[in-house]
Design an enzyme around this catalytic site. Structure first.
Site, short mmCIF file in Angstrom:
data_model
loop_
_atom_site.label_atom_id
_atom_site.label_comp_id
_atom_site.label_asym_id
_atom_site.label_seq_id
_atom_site.Cartn_x
_atom_site.Cartn_y
_atom_site.Cartn_z
N HIS A 60 0.93 -1.12 0.17
CA HIS A 60 0.00 0.16 -0.14
C HIS A 60 0.85 0.98 -0.05
CE1 HIS A 60 -3.82 -2.30 0.61
NE2 HIS A 60 -2.85 -3.18 1.31
N ASP A 96 -8.60 -5.00 -2.61
CA ASP A 96 -8.03 -5.31 -1.27
C ASP A 96 -8.21 -4.12 -0.31
OD1 ASP A 96 -5.94 -7.06 0.52
OD2 ASP A 96 -5.26 -5.09 0.61
N HIS A 141 -2.77 -12.62 1.47
CA HIS A 141 -2.55 -12.45 3.07
C HIS A 141 -3.22 -13.47 3.85
CE1 HIS A 141 -5.95 -9.93 3.11
NE2 HIS A 141 -5.27 -8.82 2.85
N ASP A 197 2.10 -6.70 2.37
CA ASP A 197 1.13 -5.92 2.93
C ASP A 197 1.40 -4.64 3.66
OD1 ASP A 197 -1.71 -5.07 2.94
OD2 ASP A 197 -2.28 -6.71 4.64
N HIS A 234 0.75 3.93 8.07
CA HIS A 234 -0.17 4.94 8.50
C HIS A 234 0.53 5.91 9.47
CE1 HIS A 234 -3.83 2.85 7.90
NE2 HIS A 234 -3.37 1.59 8.02
#
Lengths: 472, 234, 349
Positions: free
Chosen positions: A73, A162, A242, A327, A331
């Site tokens: 991501h 996802d 995952h 994955d 953040h």
């Protein structure tokens, strides 16, 4: 970075070269020039003049193709305060990853050619290779298929919603069928929401103790079972994202034994961490004190029990699971500095992945060449033939490679992360296994000063703008 | 020995709503709680410190007979000063002020044929040193009669800085409005920090600040004795 | 005992400031700064709180209900959920002890403007607040505050579906006043145990005090991991003694209540039925209402408790709720005493 620098030949001398694509595993030198592997073999050091090449001494280190991450991501566009393509790529370089497949849950989502183009254009300037994954459904809303042909033509390498599952079974069937002619896999995030309303961590004793709503393993297993059945029905290319539960691994094993063409991935954190880490104390259950509700452990799929970790490792070792995917879910700080319920799902994984994975090797759960296979050839095969050259370390292939010390012990320090996401439960934890240098297309994009003596590195090697890109 | 250990009998005369469940707390037995105030410098750790500990020189101040004679004299003084036992309320400050007050009440009952009520006062909620010390167990304050219009005699074992009595005066004020308050102590050891004096003193004992005065009573400690210990702590 | 170190250092006081020198080892709470749940309380520490509560109840019985103990202390009640009895009882407890009590609720503060829990906590700490009493819909919110605020005490007044330790302490106190020592006593907790923070803390408390705890209710509302067997599953992680060894599950209330000394009925939230945890109120009442007939199967003299607010006629029959076996009203009174005891103990830590 100058073109001239790109063209300076590099000799990686005396390392253990492991190339799953050719089956080579032995001490050898690797000569890199013009962006490709020039030669692999013993005694190359004697054939070139030290004045003509930059030498990376790799005694005691492993040299292998760069890692390929099928599940990252990067948050751009839309969430640049969490990560950008540039910072994510710099983190990848530090972690030994040379190709990232960016997940499409951005804002706007990657459901049309314009956004794909934006991501790839940004990616072209980044430290590592950036590939785009497109949405399965328009707006990731799970109702109607995205323009998959347009996305494929724009360069997407796979499709995924996802962050959310493709919940509608009918839509999943259509996606698997329609994508057959594009030859691209559908990567599904398997989670039956009805089985885990408001769930924030694995269901079990720990969730009960913390009073947190649980996510039972069956929420994943039920959709894995559905997707396997749909893959068999449609003949589409299913990639299971995952996997975390022992039951899922077993179902994939059975499906593969029946010849159903599916691939599956597992994440480093599901191979190392357990639900106990949510209690605090880095999983040390003997530690006493107030429950810490460690929000850095909040991730989807959730950290599970030791049995699940063991099943994932053995599935990876025996080939049931094809590849490792990070994955990587960076953040901002506020997303984790809150109650567990409010915290965002996700761990910033790229920079700690190798050290986490090497624990399974050091513990005897998986052999080192097998692990490297699952980081290179495995993901390349899951994505398709176009990725094969990037997973090979033979003369003539692109010089995407990583040099790492399998035994170097280091302490994770999030303040040294290149990623903007400092969200990891591993801050302060010691890992064994560390990346020393990463090359993309022959270009050195990362060198670890703790492992490579500075006087062995030329100035332009150690101070490329790509290195400073991480905002150390 | 003591037929005056009948304070428990008096205690049972309290109205049922004031009767509290017996405290059965391991901490008390383990010495983790100290249930009163002045007893902090009078209590003897019979387990480790105390009389047998040669490292802590001690000197006897009163023995059981002297304590009996002293309390006998004090009860006469209380009766004399107050012209009898009418309207008296003895208020024992926990812990050792309580058995002392019960004994005084027993003597008075013998002399005058009057049962003098005895209240048990816990001053921990009135202390001025909550932040400086680990807090201690708060036990119920009980009184068989109201305080309004009574002559209250506060009873404690040792008078030292005066801060306990200050706290006790505040506590008494919250419980009612007595016509007067007097103070009876077994030992006055000096070193006052507040303008407080006792009305009835068993014995004036000059001490140094680093000494401890230990009053032991049969009801709480299994023996009657007053001892001075050399600098046990601080 | 697992408790956080006190930061309010007990500096050696000037001699003139103390009534008496401190004898080492006389502490009640040994430096506890926060009350987050009962899982880190020993039986001895719980007993100490209950003993202090007895002293506090005496103060509650006075004409003048005021003692100067916490003069100059500032207590904030920070409530992100509606509450009547818990908030009022904390406020009353603080005021009787002469603390300044400030009530904050989510609807009348910066919280409504989106201020984060952390920033709210830091703001209150910067203002010199000594104690924050927090209620929050999210499990672990008090733990989060305690972990991030270095200078205040945090008391959990109920968090999500995690814990409600002060309610459990008042239940233990009420129970002990009536049945005496709790060791080997049989306690039945019936209803929506799964979502009940009251029940969870009560389980820790009663189990710590040596009682036999049986959880009863629809299987869908019973937290099977939170029992002796559930902890047993977890022992591969931790060889320690099973603290829930005396906790078991018996969905059949008629069987569970056999020989019980105490029955605690939990509030049944109607939304649980809407979410399908049980088919209908009618069926719930038939199988799990605590009523006279069921109490007749318990020990003679068995008593009823309920944390309130009560749905009369649903989890408890009206007759029983207001009968002589009910301790419900006394629980409320004891709530003030327990909270006084805790505020007092934390102040001295």
């Amino acid at each position: 970075m100058t073109t001239a620098e790109t063209n300076v030949p590099v000799l990686i001398a005396g390392g253990r070269v492991i190339d799953p694509s050719s089956g080579f595993d032995g001490i050898a030198d690797v000569l890199v020039g013009d962006g490709v592997i020039k030669a692999v073999g013993p005694g190359l050091a004697g054939q070139v003049s030290a004045d003509d090449v930059r030498v990376i001494p790799a005694d005691g280190m492993v040299v292998c193709p760069g890692f390929i991450d099928v599940h990252t991501h990067l948050r751009e566009p839309g969430f640049e305060y969490k990560e950008t393509i540039a910072t994510g790529a710099a983190a990848a370089a530090r972690g030994g990853f040379t190709t990232l497949c960016a997940m499409p849950n951005t804002e706007p989502p990657v459901d049309n050619a314009a956004v794909v183009d934006y991501v790839l254009r940004r990616g072209a300037a980044a430290a590592v290779r950036i590939r785009a994954i497109g949405c399965v459904s328009k707006g990731r809303r799970g109702r109607e298929l995205a323009d998959m042909e347009e996305l494929a033509a724009a360069g997407c390498v796979a499709f995924s919603d996802d962050g959310d599952p493709v919940h509608d079974s009918g839509l999943m069937r259509l996606a698997l069928t329609y994508s057959r002619d594009l030859g691209l896999p559908i990567s599904n995030h398997c989670q039956d929401h009805a089985l885990c309303p408001q769930g924030v961590m694995a269901e079990g004793w720990v969730s009960s103790r913390l009073g947190l709503a649980g996510i039972p393993a069956v929420a994943e297993e039920a959709m894995v079972a559905r997707d396997i059945a749909l893959a068999e029905l449609t003949g589409g290319r299913l990639h299971l994202a995952h996997l975390s539960a022992a039951g899922s691994v077993e179902m994939v094993r059975t499906a593969k034994s029946r010849g159903i063409p599916i691939t599956a991935e597992v994440c480093p954190h599901h191979l190392m961490l357990t639900e106990d880490w949510a209690l605090g104390g880095h999983g040390d259950t003997a530690a006493t004190g107030a429950l810490s509700y460690e929000t850095q452990t909040k991730v989807y799929p959730p950290l599970r029990r030791p049995e699940d970790v063991a099943a994932c490792i053995s599935g990876l070792a025996d080939g049931t699971i094809d590849c490792i995917a990070t994955d990587h879910a960076p953040h901002d700080r506020a997303s984790k500095e809150c109650t567990y319920q409010d915290a965002a799902f996700g761990i910033s994984v790229l920079e700690t992945a190798l050290g986490m994975l090497m624990q399974a090797v050091h513990d005897g759960g998986i052999l080192l060449p097998t692990l490297i296979d699952r980081l290179t050839l495995g993901p390349a095969q899951a994505l398709g033939a176009a990725f094969a050259p990037y997973a090979a370390l033979v003369a003539g292939t692109p010089a995407d490679l990583v040099v790492f010390d399998p035994d170097a012990v280091w302490r994770v320090d999030v303040n040294r992360f290149a990623s903007l996401g400092r969200n990891t439960p591993l801050d302060g934890v010691e890992l064994r296994g560390r990346v020393a240098a990463t090359l993309v297309g022959g270009r050195p994009v990362f060198a670890e000063p703790d492992l490579l003596a500075p006087d062995l590195l030329s100035t332009d090697f150690s101070s490329t703008d790509l290195l400073s890109n991480g905002g150390r | 020995m003591s037929e005056w250990v009948d304070f428990r009998r008096i205690g049972r005369r309290y109205p049922p709503e004031l009767a509290q469940p017996a405290v059965d707390c391991p901490e008390i037995q383990a010495g983790l709680f100290v249930a009163s105030s002045e007893n902090l410098d009078t209590a003897v750790d019979t387990g480790s410190g105390g009389a047998d500990n040669g490292a802590s020189p001690e000197r006897a101040v009163m023995d059981a007979d002297e304590i009996r004679r002293t309390l006998t004299r004090m009860h006469h003084e209380i009766l004399e000063r107050n012209h009898g036992a009418k309207n008296l309320l003895l208020v024992g400050i926990r812990t050792r002020g309580v058995p002392m007050a019960e004994r005084l009440a027993g003597y008075i009952e013998r002399s005058e044929g009057v049962a003098v009520p005895v209240a048990h006062l816990d001053i921990n909620l009135y202390r001025d040193d909550l932040t400086e010390r680990k807090n201690v167990l708060v036990r119920p304050t009980t009184t068989p009669v109201g305080l309004d219009g009574r002559t209250v005699v506060l009873v404690d074992d040792v008078l030292y800085t005066g801060r306990t009595v200050r706290a006790a005066l505040d506590a008494v004020n919250d419980l009612g409005r007595p016509v007067r308050i007097q103070l009876a102590v077994m030992i006055d050891r000096g070193h006052r920090e507040l303008p407080i004096r006792s009305d009835f003193v068993g014995k004036n004992v000059p001490t140094r600040r680093n000494e401890r005065v230990s009053v032991q009573l049969e009801e709480t400690d299994g023996t009657d004795a007053v001892t001075i210990l050399q600098g046990g702590f601080h | 005992m697992a408790s956080l170190p006190a930061t309010r250092a007990a500096a050696a006081p000037a001699e003139s400031a103390v009534i008496d020198p401190v004898i080492p080892g006389d502490a009640v709470a040994s430096g506890r700064r926060h009350v987050l749940d009962l899982d880190d309380f020993t039986a001895a520490e719980i007993a100490g709180v209950l003993d202090n509560a007895a002293g506090m109840r005496e103060v509650l019985g006075r004409d003048i209900k005021k003692v100067p103990t916490l003069r100059g202390r500032v207590i904030v009640t920070l409530f992100y959920e509606a509450s009547t009895r818990t908030r009022v009882s904390f406020e009353e407890a603080g005021k009787i002890l002469s603390a300044d009590v400030i009530n904050m609720s989510a609807s009348a503060s910066s919280i409504e403007k989106g201020e984060s829990l952390l920033n709210t906590g830091l703001t209150l700490q910067a203002m010199g607040v000594d104690t924050i009493v927090v209620r929050h819909p999210h499990s672990g919110a008090p733990n989060f505050l305690a972990r991030n605020l270095g200078r205040v005490s945090v008391i959990n007044a109920g968090d999500g579906t995690h814990a409600h330790p002060t309610q459990a302490l008042l239940d233990l106190y009420t129970a002990r006043n009536h049945v005496g020592e709790l060791a080997e006593r049989k306690v039945v907790i019936v209803g929506d145990v799964l979502h009940s923070r009251v029940a969870r803390s009560a389980v820790w408390g009663f189990a710590r005090m040596g009682a036999q705890v049986t959880l009863s209710g629809p299987r869908t509302l019973l937290p099977e991991p939170f029992t002796a067997a559930g902890w047993g599953d977890a022992t591969h992680r931790n060889g320690s003694e099973n603290p829930l060894a005396s906790v078991r599950v018996e969905p059949d209330l008629d069987a569970a209540i056999e020989g019980a000394d105490l029955v605690m009925a939990l509030r049944l939230q109607s939304e649980r039925q809407q979410l399908g945890f049980f088919p209908s109120l009618r069926e719930y009442i038939r199988r799990w209402q605590v009523n006279d007939a069921r109490m007749a199967r318990a020990n003679p003299g068995a008593l009823l408790m309920h944390p309130g607010p009560m749905n009369e006629g649903i989890e408890v029959s009206t007759n029983l709720a207001h009968g002589e076996r009910s301790l419900i009203e006394e629980q409320v009174t004891n709530g003030v005493a327990i909270r006084m005891a805790l505020l007092y103990q934390l102040a001295g830590a």
